[in-house]
Design a protein around this motif. Sequence first.
Motif, PDB file in Angstrom:
ATOM      1  N   VAL A 105      47.244  50.555  31.546  1.00 15.98           N
ATOM      2  CA  VAL A 105      45.933  50.990  32.028  1.00 15.98           C
ATOM      3  C   VAL A 105      45.977  52.524  31.944  1.00 15.98           C
ATOM      4  O   VAL A 105      46.856  53.163  32.549  1.00 15.98           O
ATOM      5  N   CYS A 106      45.055  53.127  31.170  1.00 12.63           N
ATOM      6  CA  CYS A 106      45.150  54.569  30.914  1.00 12.63           C
ATOM      7  C   CYS A 106      43.775  55.223  30.822  1.00 12.63           C
ATOM      8  O   CYS A 106      42.765  54.533  30.634  1.00 12.63           O
ATOM      9  N   VAL A 107      43.784  56.554  30.959  1.00 10.23           N
ATOM     10  CA  VAL A 107      42.556  57.345  30.803  1.00 10.23           C
ATOM     11  C   VAL A 107      42.831  58.497  29.848  1.00 10.23           C
ATOM     12  O   VAL A 107      43.977  58.970  29.715  1.00 10.23           O
ATOM     13  N   PHE A 108      41.760  58.980  29.171  1.00 12.24           N
ATOM     14  CA  PHE A 108      41.845  60.110  28.247  1.00 12.24           C
ATOM     15  C   PHE A 108      40.725  61.096  28.552  1.00 12.24           C
ATOM     16  O   PHE A 108      39.674  60.728  29.081  1.00 12.24           O
ATOM     17  N   ASP A 109      41.015  62.314  28.138  1.00 11.47           N
ATOM     18  CA  ASP A 109      39.961  63.336  28.120  1.00 11.47           C
ATOM     19  C   ASP A 109      40.172  64.155  26.861  1.00 11.47           C
ATOM     20  O   ASP A 109      41.291  64.247  26.337  1.00 11.47           O
ATOM     21  N   VAL A 110      39.106  64.772  26.371  1.00 15.47           N
ATOM     22  CA  VAL A 110      39.190  65.539  25.118  1.00 15.47           C
ATOM     23  C   VAL A 110      39.458  67.018  25.383  1.00 15.47           C
ATOM     24  O   VAL A 110      39.502  67.823  24.442  1.00 15.47           O
ATOM     25  N   VAL A 111      39.650  67.340  26.661  1.00 11.76           N
ATOM     26  CA  VAL A 111      39.983  68.722  27.006  1.00 11.76           C
ATOM     27  C   VAL A 111      41.247  68.701  27.854  1.00 11.76           C
ATOM     28  O   VAL A 111      41.496  67.743  28.588  1.00 11.76           O
ATOM     29  N   PRO A 112      42.074  69.731  27.758  1.00 12.04           N
ATOM     30  CA  PRO A 112      43.261  69.798  28.620  1.00 12.04           C
ATOM     31  C   PRO A 112      42.844  69.894  30.085  1.00 12.04           C
ATOM     32  O   PRO A 112      41.781  70.417  30.419  1.00 12.04           O
ATOM     33  N   ARG A 113      43.711  69.332  30.955  1.00 14.31           N
ATOM     34  CA  ARG A 113      43.391  69.342  32.379  1.00 14.31           C
ATOM     35  C   ARG A 113      44.654  69.665  33.167  1.00 14.31           C
ATOM     36  O   ARG A 113      45.761  69.217  32.828  1.00 14.31           O
ATOM     37  N   ALA A 114      44.448  70.413  34.237  1.00 15.77           N
ATOM     38  CA  ALA A 114      45.581  70.809  35.079  1.00 15.77           C
ATOM     39  C   ALA A 114      45.762  69.849  36.246  1.00 15.77           C
ATOM     40  O   ALA A 114      46.780  69.903  36.941  1.00 15.77           O
ATOM     41  N   ASP A 115      44.774  68.973  36.466  1.00 22.59           N
ATOM     42  CA  ASP A 115      44.865  68.065  37.617  1.00 22.59           C
ATOM     43  C   ASP A 115      45.697  66.837  37.251  1.00 22.59           C
ATOM     44  O   ASP A 115      46.271  66.749  36.171  1.00 22.59           O
ATOM     45  N   GLY A 116      45.744  65.887  38.147  1.00 22.00           N
ATOM     46  CA  GLY A 116      46.561  64.680  37.958  1.00 22.00           C
ATOM     47  C   GLY A 116      47.592  64.617  39.056  1.00 22.00           C
ATOM     48  O   GLY A 116      48.779  64.838  38.814  1.00 22.00           O
ATOM     49  N   SER A 117      47.127  64.350  40.258  1.00 23.29           N
ATOM     50  CA  SER A 117      48.023  64.334  41.404  1.00 23.29           C
ATOM     51  C   SER A 117      48.908  63.088  41.394  1.00 23.29           C
ATOM     52  O   SER A 117      48.629  62.092  40.714  1.00 23.29           O
ATOM     53  N   GLN A 118      49.951  63.170  42.215  1.00 20.00           N
ATOM     54  CA  GLN A 118      50.861  62.036  42.327  1.00 20.00           C
ATOM     55  C   GLN A 118      50.141  60.831  42.939  1.00 20.00           C
ATOM     56  O   GLN A 118      50.369  59.691  42.539  1.00 20.00           O
ATOM     57  N   ASP A 119      49.250  61.066  43.908  1.00 17.62           N
ATOM     58  CA  ASP A 119      48.492  59.976  44.525  1.00 17.62           C
ATOM     59  C   ASP A 119      47.631  59.257  43.494  1.00 17.62           C
ATOM     60  O   ASP A 119      47.523  58.031  43.494  1.00 17.62           O
ATOM     61  N   LEU A 136      42.082  64.121  21.246  1.00 18.57           N
ATOM     62  CA  LEU A 136      42.481  63.793  22.612  1.00 18.57           C
ATOM     63  C   LEU A 136      43.448  64.842  23.125  1.00 18.57           C
ATOM     64  O   LEU A 136      44.338  65.313  22.405  1.00 18.57           O
ATOM     65  N   ARG A 137      43.280  65.182  24.398  1.00 19.15           N
ATOM     66  CA  ARG A 137      44.148  66.192  24.984  1.00 19.15           C
ATOM     67  C   ARG A 137      44.821  65.675  26.274  1.00 19.15           C
ATOM     68  O   ARG A 137      46.030  65.771  26.427  1.00 19.15           O
ATOM     69  N   PHE A 138      44.030  65.175  27.185  1.00 17.52           N
ATOM     70  CA  PHE A 138      44.569  64.739  28.483  1.00 17.52           C
ATOM     71  C   PHE A 138      44.816  63.209  28.459  1.00 17.52           C
ATOM     72  O   PHE A 138      44.004  62.447  27.929  1.00 17.52           O
ATOM     73  N   TYR A 139      45.939  62.798  29.051  1.00 19.74           N
ATOM     74  CA  TYR A 139      46.272  61.360  29.115  1.00 19.74           C
ATOM     75  C   TYR A 139      46.993  61.056  30.427  1.00 19.74           C
ATOM     76  O   TYR A 139      47.872  61.832  30.873  1.00 19.74           O
ATOM     77  N   ALA A 140      46.603  59.958  31.085  1.00 19.81           N
ATOM     78  CA  ALA A 140      47.332  59.430  32.246  1.00 19.81           C
ATOM     79  C   ALA A 140      47.374  57.912  32.092  1.00 19.81           C
ATOM     80  O   ALA A 140      46.331  57.267  31.890  1.00 19.81           O
TER      81      ALA A 140
END
Length: 503
Positions: A140-154, A122-126
């Motif tokens: 309540v969360c999400v994951f991705d297996v690749v790093p990500r630069a996104d993830g806005s405040q909205d 796992l790499r990305f988490y919100a």
Amino acid sequence: MTGVTIGSAMPSPSVAAALASPERLAAVDATLPAYAGPDSDFTGIADLAAGLFSAPIALVSLIGDATQWFLARKGMTEISATARDTFCAHLLTGTGAPLLVRNALKDRRFSRLPSVTGGARLRFYAGAPIMHLGQAIGSVCVFDVVPRADGSQDALLHLQQFAKLAGTLLLLKEEARRRAIANVAIAREEQRQASALDAANVGSWLWNLKTGIVVGNPPLMRMLDLKPGVPLTARRVFSAIHPADRKATIASLRRALQTGAEYDDMFRARATGRWLLGRGRVHEWDGERPLMFLGITLDVTEGQIASERMRLLLRELNHRVKNTLAMLQSLARQTLRRTNDPVAFMEAFAGRLQAISEAHGLLSDHEWGGIRLTALLQAQIKPYVDDFDAQVEIHKDEVQMGPDQAIGLGLVLHELASNARKYGALSVAGGKLVVTARIVEDEGKPVLHMTWHEVGGPPVEPPKRYGFGIVLIERSLDKVLGSSVHLEFLPSGLTALVRLPLQ
């Protein structure tokens, strides 16, 4: 798999303290479902979260002190994480703010987690915490297996809204579960009470005054002989009341409705004639207008019969007491005429009073409904014999006598027995009484013919003057029409012939 347990990784002191917080764990327990496993009602929230971030993995979970329960999953079915070895545990240390990790491998808080270094990669988490009572209880969360630069405040704010929605849904579901448990308990209690009312034969009813519909339990339907399966209206209930009692019962109910006082009335069922006691009062009001009336009905037939019998017995007793007082006055006057000696008067009068008392006692024991001849013979003769079985020989038909017959014959037997003890067969050794009693038909009615014969006593001569005892013997049955007592003074012993109609 509904939850995972402690792994090998050691959490930071702040995470460990948050996991073990008693206040937080109490908030978890307040919302934790009985079965903390996947729940389809939370799947939509996981789908929305995954779509919000275009992420392949989304979770809705609750976090205990050592276990994370997954209420919904999207994407990866096996997440190598525990309450202590998880991204979500870090949400517990804040004040409800979301958490964003763009590349876990470069974040020293998560870089050594097995879910990062192991097969999950796992790499990305919100994630956003699910809050209750000011405590973070899940995420309540999400994951991705690749790093990500996104993830806005909205996007994080929307994720936070999804977490609030999950928290609200948890509370609603827990409240629904508790209400269901309470409803089951209420239903069981209602069933228990209904069974108790049925076993005790207590009718219960609820009258909706607006619709006129009455809900009644089986005992009420039986009491009023109402058939089940047909809508029960107030009109049907009133029609089941005996016509002679219906108007008064309706008037009593109307007074209770108008005043709010308790309804308490007795009436008979039309079909059976049994006596019923109704009680109740207005159960629900709309302002000053009654809406619902709740009541019970008891079958009091046995008590009413007993009460009526008691009233009859009291009237009979009153009548008998008056007759007895008149008889005692006559006895006293007649006894005084025969003697001026107070001692002799008391002896004679006390014996006659005792004879009446014995008859009254027997009648009272049988509720003034009549007594058997055997009991009367024993009560009046036994005081004057030393050995009843040896000195008294009885041959009889069993006879049931009413009050007038019993009191009159009791006086006759008393005078005969006391005379036999003083002067006749019972005054010497070897003397005895022979009593014969038979029922014969006389003009279609039963008549008692009784013979009292004394044997083995002193020789008997007819008296030159009749004393009061003889007069009393011959006149004690005057109140019984068609009765008579005839005395024969035979040399071998006194004989009395009694004729006593039994009706």
